[in-house]
Design a protein around this motif. Structure first.
Motif, mmCIF file in Angstrom:
data_model
loop_
_atom_site.group_PDB
_atom_site.id
_atom_site.type_symbol
_atom_site.label_atom_id
_atom_site.label_comp_id
_atom_site.label_asym_id
_atom_site.label_seq_id
_atom_site.Cartn_x
_atom_site.Cartn_y
_atom_site.Cartn_z
ATOM 1 N N TRP A 137 0.818 -1.206 0.000
ATOM 2 C CA TRP A 137 0.000 0.000 0.000
ATOM 3 C C TRP A 137 0.856 1.262 0.000
ATOM 4 O O TRP A 137 0.496 2.272 -0.607
ATOM 5 C CB TRP A 137 -0.925 0.013 1.219
ATOM 6 N N ARG B 115 0.993 4.909 -5.249
ATOM 7 C CA ARG B 115 0.776 6.352 -5.163
ATOM 8 C C ARG B 115 0.082 6.849 -6.423
ATOM 9 O O ARG B 115 0.319 6.343 -7.515
ATOM 10 C CB ARG B 115 2.100 7.095 -4.961
ATOM 11 N N LEU B 116 -0.778 7.842 -6.247
ATOM 12 C CA LEU B 116 -1.508 8.424 -7.360
ATOM 13 C C LEU B 116 -1.115 9.883 -7.520
ATOM 14 O O LEU B 116 -0.871 10.582 -6.523
ATOM 15 C CB LEU B 116 -3.017 8.338 -7.119
ATOM 16 N N PRO B 117 -1.073 10.374 -8.747
ATOM 17 C CA PRO B 117 -0.877 11.817 -8.941
ATOM 18 C C PRO B 117 -2.037 12.579 -8.295
ATOM 19 O O PRO B 117 -3.171 12.085 -8.260
ATOM 20 C CB PRO B 117 -0.890 11.970 -10.470
ATOM 21 N N PRO B 118 -1.776 13.763 -7.755
ATOM 22 C CA PRO B 118 -2.840 14.533 -7.074
ATOM 23 C C PRO B 118 -4.070 14.755 -7.944
ATOM 24 O O PRO B 118 -5.200 14.760 -7.446
ATOM 25 C CB PRO B 118 -2.151 15.858 -6.731
ATOM 26 N N GLU B 119 -3.851 14.925 -9.257
ATOM 27 C CA GLU B 119 -5.000 15.206 -10.131
ATOM 28 C C GLU B 119 -5.882 13.978 -10.344
ATOM 29 O O GLU B 119 -6.983 14.089 -10.882
ATOM 30 C CB GLU B 119 -4.521 15.739 -11.495
ATOM 31 N N TRP B 120 -5.417 12.789 -9.917
ATOM 32 C CA TRP B 120 -6.215 11.569 -10.055
ATOM 33 C C TRP B 120 -7.040 11.273 -8.806
ATOM 34 O O TRP B 120 -7.747 10.282 -8.747
ATOM 35 C CB TRP B 120 -5.293 10.385 -10.339
ATOM 36 N N ARG B 121 -6.940 12.112 -7.791
ATOM 37 C CA ARG B 121 -7.566 11.787 -6.512
ATOM 38 C C ARG B 121 -9.083 11.629 -6.638
ATOM 39 O O ARG B 121 -9.653 10.635 -6.170
ATOM 40 C CB ARG B 121 -7.242 12.885 -5.487
ATOM 41 N N LEU B 122 -9.746 12.578 -7.280
ATOM 42 C CA LEU B 122 -11.201 12.506 -7.411
ATOM 43 C C LEU B 122 -11.612 11.311 -8.260
ATOM 44 O O LEU B 122 -12.610 10.640 -7.968
ATOM 45 C CB LEU B 122 -11.742 13.805 -8.010
ATOM 46 N N ALA C 6 -9.979 8.479 -8.496
ATOM 47 C CA ALA C 6 -9.795 7.265 -7.693
ATOM 48 C C ALA C 6 -10.930 7.086 -6.691
ATOM 49 O O ALA C 6 -11.425 5.973 -6.478
ATOM 50 C CB ALA C 6 -8.452 7.326 -6.971
ATOM 51 N N ILE C 7 -11.367 8.203 -6.058
ATOM 52 C CA ILE C 7 -12.467 8.116 -5.099
ATOM 53 C C ILE C 7 -13.746 7.685 -5.798
ATOM 54 O O ILE C 7 -14.494 6.827 -5.299
ATOM 55 C CB ILE C 7 -12.660 9.467 -4.387
#
Length: 266
Positions: free
Chosen positions: A196, A200-207, A209-210
């Motif tokens: 885990w 890691r995800l790029p910040p712009e992928w956060r939404l 991924a959620i």
């Protein structure tokens, strides 16, 4: 005779609930694993697999609950390992034997024993290395081999495909036996797999991924076996990427060490 110190008012002997809660969750995971065997004996394959999945969910949260409540203990660690051996080693092995491998001449039981034994050996190795400081894979955010819950999930891949398609080819021991041998090897191997901390995800992928996590949860309710089949295939695909990623990390570390040694010499 030495007198006992009086217990302060309002204080009771015993242990707090925060110390019990994580171990109770682990015990629930163990019971779910054993319940999977019960459903397997009855030929209720979907409930048998679902019981192991629930055990995996509980196994994923017991350690986090223990850390959150400061209820970690050596007893809890040992109970967790025993639960994992039963829920993800013994139970999936028996379910797969009853579902398919009992049709395999002579060696069907040996194949399922390999899975249970590999799970036990993996957990024994993990416990033996708990206090070892020099663990390069762990320090870099990788796991050594496939974890026990993931190994059980990979072992069930032919069952997921059978649930989805209804094709008896996925139940054939000629397919199931080699696959179970491969997953058993992955559990005890030194193959680096992504942990885990490494994902890691790029910040712009956060939404994104959620949103994807929410949709996947909905899919589990609507089409559970398609969802689990897809998730297992994605995890199996990530294993080679884990190996390549760790190779890049070791090359980078080696290059940095060589450069530092060269600078010290100069």
């Amino acid at each position: 005779m030495r007198k006992r110190r009086p217990i302060p008012l309002g204080m009771r002997r015993g242990i707090t609930l925060r110390q019990v809660a994580p171990n109770a969750i682990t015990a629930m995971a163990l019971c779910f694993g054993l319940t999977g065997i019960r459903y397997g004996i009855a030929g209720d394959w979907e409930r048998a697999v679902a019981a192991i999945i629930f055990a995996g969910v509980l196994d994923g949260i017991d350690g986090r609950v223990a850390r959150m409540l400061s209820g970690e203990s050596r007893f809890g660690a040992e109970l967790d390992s025993l639960s994992d051996v039963i829920a993800f080693g013994v139970s999936p092995a028996i379910i797969l034997y009853l579902w398919s491998l009992q049709e395999m001449p002579r060696f069907g039981w040996i194949v399922v024993l390999a899975h249970a034994l590999a799970c036990a050996l993996r957990l024994a190795r993990y416990n033996a290395n708990i206090d070892v400081l020099d663990q390069p894979k762990k320090a870099a955010g990788f796991l050594t081999g496939v974890p026990a819950p993931a190994g059980a999930g990979l072992a069930f891949l032919p069952l997921y495909a059978w649930f989805v398609s209804g094709m008896d080819i996925f139940k054939d021991w000629k397919l199931v036996a080699p696959w179970l041998i491969v997953t058993s090897f992955l559990m005890v191997s030194n193959v680096p797999t992504l942990g885990w901390k490494r994902l890691r995800l790029p910040p712009e992928w956060r939404l994104f991924a959620i949103g994807a996590a929410g949709l996947f949860a909905a899919m589990l309710m609507v089409a559970p076996w398609i969802s689990l089949l897809s998730l297992t295939l994605v995890y199996a695909t990530l294993i080679p990427f884990g190996v390549m990623s760790y190779a890049r990390v070791t090359r980078r570390i080696s290059a940095t060490s060589a450069q530092e040694a060269s600078e010290r010499i100069n």
